[in-house]
Design a protein around this motif. Sequence first.
Motif, PDB file in Angstrom:
ATOM      1  N   PHE A   1      -8.931   1.738  -9.045  1.00  0.00           N
ATOM      2  CA  PHE A   1      -8.357   2.615  -8.027  1.00  0.00           C
ATOM      3  C   PHE A   1      -9.168   2.549  -6.738  1.00  0.00           C
ATOM      4  CE2 PHE A   1      -8.662   6.945  -6.100  1.00  0.00           C
ATOM      5  CZ  PHE A   1      -7.438   6.906  -5.444  1.00  0.00           C
ATOM      6  N   ILE A   2     -10.486   2.726  -6.820  1.00  0.00           N
ATOM      7  CA  ILE A   2     -11.310   2.690  -5.621  1.00  0.00           C
ATOM      8  C   ILE A   2     -11.283   1.303  -4.989  1.00  0.00           C
ATOM      9  CG2 ILE A   2     -13.705   2.804  -4.791  1.00  0.00           C
ATOM     10  CD1 ILE A   2     -14.139   5.225  -6.457  1.00  0.00           C
ATOM     11  N   SER A   3     -11.262   0.267  -5.819  1.00  0.00           N
ATOM     12  CA  SER A   3     -11.183  -1.095  -5.273  1.00  0.00           C
ATOM     13  C   SER A   3      -9.917  -1.278  -4.454  1.00  0.00           C
ATOM     14  CB  SER A   3     -11.217  -2.121  -6.417  1.00  0.00           C
ATOM     15  OG  SER A   3     -12.441  -2.046  -7.131  1.00  0.00           O
TER      16      SER A   3
ATOM     17  N   GLY B   1       1.940  -1.496  -4.817  1.00  0.00           N
ATOM     18  CA  GLY B   1       1.756  -2.284  -3.614  1.00  0.00           C
ATOM     19  C   GLY B   1       2.746  -1.879  -2.540  1.00  0.00           C
ATOM     20  N   PRO B   2       2.253  -1.535  -1.353  1.00  0.00           N
ATOM     21  CA  PRO B   2       0.840  -1.341  -1.001  1.00  0.00           C
ATOM     22  C   PRO B   2       0.299  -0.041  -1.586  1.00  0.00           C
ATOM     23  CG  PRO B   2       2.217  -0.690   0.830  1.00  0.00           C
ATOM     24  CD  PRO B   2       3.156  -1.232  -0.222  1.00  0.00           C
ATOM     25  N   VAL B   3      -1.024   0.053  -1.690  1.00  0.00           N
ATOM     26  CA  VAL B   3      -1.633   1.225  -2.312  1.00  0.00           C
ATOM     27  C   VAL B   3      -1.386   2.488  -1.490  1.00  0.00           C
ATOM     28  CG1 VAL B   3      -3.897   1.053  -1.172  1.00  0.00           C
ATOM     29  CG2 VAL B   3      -3.737   1.996  -3.498  1.00  0.00           C
ATOM     30  N   SER B   4      -1.077   2.342  -0.196  1.00  0.00           N
ATOM     31  CA  SER B   4      -0.774   3.512   0.636  1.00  0.00           C
ATOM     32  C   SER B   4       0.502   4.206   0.183  1.00  0.00           C
ATOM     33  CB  SER B   4      -0.653   3.107   2.103  1.00  0.00           C
ATOM     34  OG  SER B   4       0.388   2.161   2.273  1.00  0.00           O
ATOM     35  N   ALA B   5       1.325   3.525  -0.623  1.00  0.00           N
ATOM     36  CA  ALA B   5       2.551   4.119  -1.157  1.00  0.00           C
ATOM     37  C   ALA B   5       2.334   4.747  -2.523  1.00  0.00           C
ATOM     38  CB  ALA B   5       3.652   3.063  -1.253  1.00  0.00           C
ATOM     39  N   SER B   6       1.097   4.775  -3.001  1.00  0.00           N
ATOM     40  CA  SER B   6       0.813   5.314  -4.330  1.00  0.00           C
ATOM     41  C   SER B   6       0.667   6.829  -4.283  1.00  0.00           C
ATOM     42  CB  SER B   6      -0.469   4.683  -4.888  1.00  0.00           C
ATOM     43  OG  SER B   6      -1.605   5.129  -4.160  1.00  0.00           O
TER      44      SER B   6
END
Length: 800
Positions: free
Chosen positions: A355-357, A318-323
Motif C-alpha cells: 500500500f505505501i509503495s 490503478g491508478p492508486v488515487s482512485a482507491s
Amino acid sequence: MTFLNNNCSLSPFCSFSSLFLCAGEAKNIPPYPGPNRMRDCYCTVNLDQEEVFRTKIIEKSLCPFYGEDFYCEIPRSFRHLSFYIFDRDVFRRDSSIGKVAVKKEDLQKYHGKDTWFQLQPVSADSEVQGKVHLELRLSEVITDSGVINHKLATRVLECQGLPIVNGQCDPYAAVSLLGPSRSEAKKTKVKRKTNNPQFEEVFYFEVTRPLSYTKRQFDVEEEDVDKLALRVDLWNASNLKFGDEFLGGVRVPLRVLGQAGVHDAWYFLQPRENGGKSVKVEELGSLRLNIVYTEDHVFPSEHYTPLRDLLLHSANVGPVSASTAHILGEVCREKQEAAIPLVRLFLHYGKIVPFISAIAHAEVNRTQDPNTIFRGNSLTSKCIDETMKLAGMHYLQVTLKPIIDEICTEHKPCEIDPVKLKESENLETNRENLRHYVDRIFNVITTSGVRCPTVMCDIFFSLRESAATRFQVDQDVRYTAVSSFIFLRFFAPAILSPNLFHLRPHHPDPATSRTLTLISKTIQTLGSLAKSKSVFQWYFSRPFPLRFMIKRAQGRNRFGMKNFKKRWFRLTNHEFTYHKTKGEGALCSIPIENILAVERLEEESFKMKNMFQVIQPERALYIQANNCVEARDWIDILTKVSQCNRKRLSTYHPSAYLNGHWLCCKLSADTAPGCTPCTGGLPANIQLDVDGDRETERIYSLFSTYMTKLIKMQEACGSKSVYDGPEQEEYSSFVIDDPQETYKTLKLIVSAVQTLEQQHTKYKRDKFKKTKIGSQEHPIGDKSFQCYIRQQSESSTYSI
C-alpha cells in the motif's frame, strides 16, 4: 513486530474511545507577582484528575506556545477532559494557574476545531470526580400518641472513583435533609484508605405534614415536595489543622420519590455550589486546543466485509488515487486522521508495504523537484510516519535510549550560541560536548541497520527504487528520499522529544531540552548531506556479507557426515540463500517470511560446536558457523529480520531429529511440537494489539463525517469527465487522475457507508431503549436529571 487480533467475541458490540489532541498555545496568563513577572508554564491533560500527558515547559512567557500533539486510547470511563496550566517557580514548585474542564457529552461540540477556552479557577471544592449510590424510601409511621408521621429512610450504599487527596482517601458521607426551616445532618463512619468505599448505612429523617392535611391516602403535599431535598456530601477525613477536604456532593429533590415513595439510583458527584473564590475569568488567560474525541461502537466482523475489502484492495487499484484508502486521505480535513487507522489496518492484514509503495510511487511521479521529495504532509508521509512509530518503537529503544538517558543524567552544557551562553560556561568546552554527543548518536544510528525492522526496510527500499526511477539524472535522490524519513521524521524527532517516543518518562528540563534540540538539528543536517549516501546504501539494502559455513539439511539422508556441505551463505531483507561457490546462483533460497525460529543446536546432536538451526515450516536447516562469535551474530541477525513473521514459533527442539526420534524429548513424530520455549521471541513491549474491525469502524466514521466531501468529489469526477477546460476552483483540492475509476470507487464507498449507517442507527435506537438513567453505567448528572424524571413519568403516573 507481532500484530495481535483483539476482535470482540464475547459481545455482539464493543465500544472504544480515543483522543487526538493538539495543545496549541495559551495567552494572557497573569504575570508572576514579583520583579520578573514572567512565568515558566506547562500544560497537563487529565481524565478527570488523572494526568495522562504533560507538555514541555515554556520559560519566561505569559503567552506560551506548545504546539504538541497527543494521541491515546482511553482505557476507562471518565466525566471530564481537563487541562491545567501550571507555573514552575524558582524553587521548582508547581502552582496551578487555571484549568479548562470539558464534559464528556460536550466534546463533540469542539470536535476537530481550533477553540480558545477561558481558563477557570482551580479550587479544592471544584475538583470533583466519582459517583455515589443512594436509596431513598418514604414510609408511614404511627407514633405512640396515634399521630401519623412520615419518615425518610436514606441508605448510602457505596461510592466509586473518589479522588486521591495527598496520596490517600479516607472518605465519609454527610447526609442532610434540607428545607425552608430545617437542616439536619448525619454522618457515616470513615472508611480508611479506599476511594471505592462501601458504607451500607441507613439514616432516618422525619418528614412532617402541614396541620391542614386531612387526606386519608398516603401522600405528601406538593409544596412540601418542592421545598424538601436530600443533600449527601463526601469528605476526606484529614488530620491536618485545615480540616477535612470536600470530595463532592449531590442534591436530590424529594419529588423523585414519585407515587411509590421509593428511589434507588446512582448519582455523579457535583462541585460545591459557590465553593470557589471570586475570580474574574478573563484575568486567568485562555488556552487554544484542538480536540478530536472518537467513540467507536464495533459490530461483528461480517458487517465490515464490504468496506474492509475495498480498503485492502487499494494497492491493486490503478491508478492508486482512485482507491478507497487514497480517497479517504483526500476527504479528511487532516491527513493524520486517515493515516492512523489506515496504517493499523494494513499492518494487521500484512499489506502495509504494497500500500505505501503504491501511494509513494504515485507521489514521486507527481513531484517535479527532487529537492522537495516527500517534504510535504501528504498521505504518504503521514502513513510512513505512523508506520515508523508503530513498528520502530523498540528499534528506537535499543538504539537511542542508553545515550539519551546519559545526556539527561550528565547535564553537560552544550550551548554554542554566544548570546545564550552563561557566564560560567566555555564556548569551546560546550562545542566539544556537543560534538561528542552528536558523534556517538550518529554512529549508533548508522550502525543500527541490522536492528531496523524489516517492514521499515522494505518500505525504504521501495522509496529508494521509486525515487531512482523518477529522477535518474540525480544520483543522490534515492538516498535523500529515505533520509527525509529515517533522520528528519524518525530519529531527529525522537531525540528532540524523547518522552513522546517513550524514551523518557517526562519532558526533560529546559537546559537538557536545549541540548537535545541542538543535537536533533545537527543530526537532521547530517542526514541531509549527499556525502552520507554510502551510509544509506549499506543501511537500507542491508545485505549480510557472504560467509562460508557448513550446512546440513533436515529431512534428507540422516546417516553419516556426507550430509554436511561447505556453502556460501548470504542474507538480504527478503531471503536467506546459500551458494556452492562465491558468485554462483543460489542452490537454495529461504524467504524471510518462512523463517519460524532461529535457535542454537545442542552440541551433542552431531558432536559439533557452534551450530544453529533455521526452522522452516517443513524442516530445519542445520548450520555450523566458524566460531562462537559468528554463530551468535547469525542467530541475532536472522532473528531480527524475521521478527515480524506472523507464524513465529513459541517452542522448538534444541536437539536434532535422528534415528527416528528427537534427541531432546525422545518423541518419535518428526512433526511433534517443540519441547523448549524459544529464546528469540519478540520483546513484549513491541507487540501491537490491533483490532481490524475497530480500525474499519474508525474509517467508516471518517467517511460518514466527511460524506459531503465524498459527494463533492463525485461531482468533481463528473466535471472532469465532461469538461476539458481549466480545472474548476471548487474541485481543485482533490487529486483525481482517472475520473471514471474514481467515481466507481466513490459509489462503492457511499453504498458501504450507508449500509453501516443504517446498522448504527438501529443499534443506537435499541441502546437508548435499554438505557436506564440512574443505573451504575448511567448515573444521574446535572444534565440527566430531567431525563430521569421523564423516564419515571412515562413508567408511572405521579399523583399529588
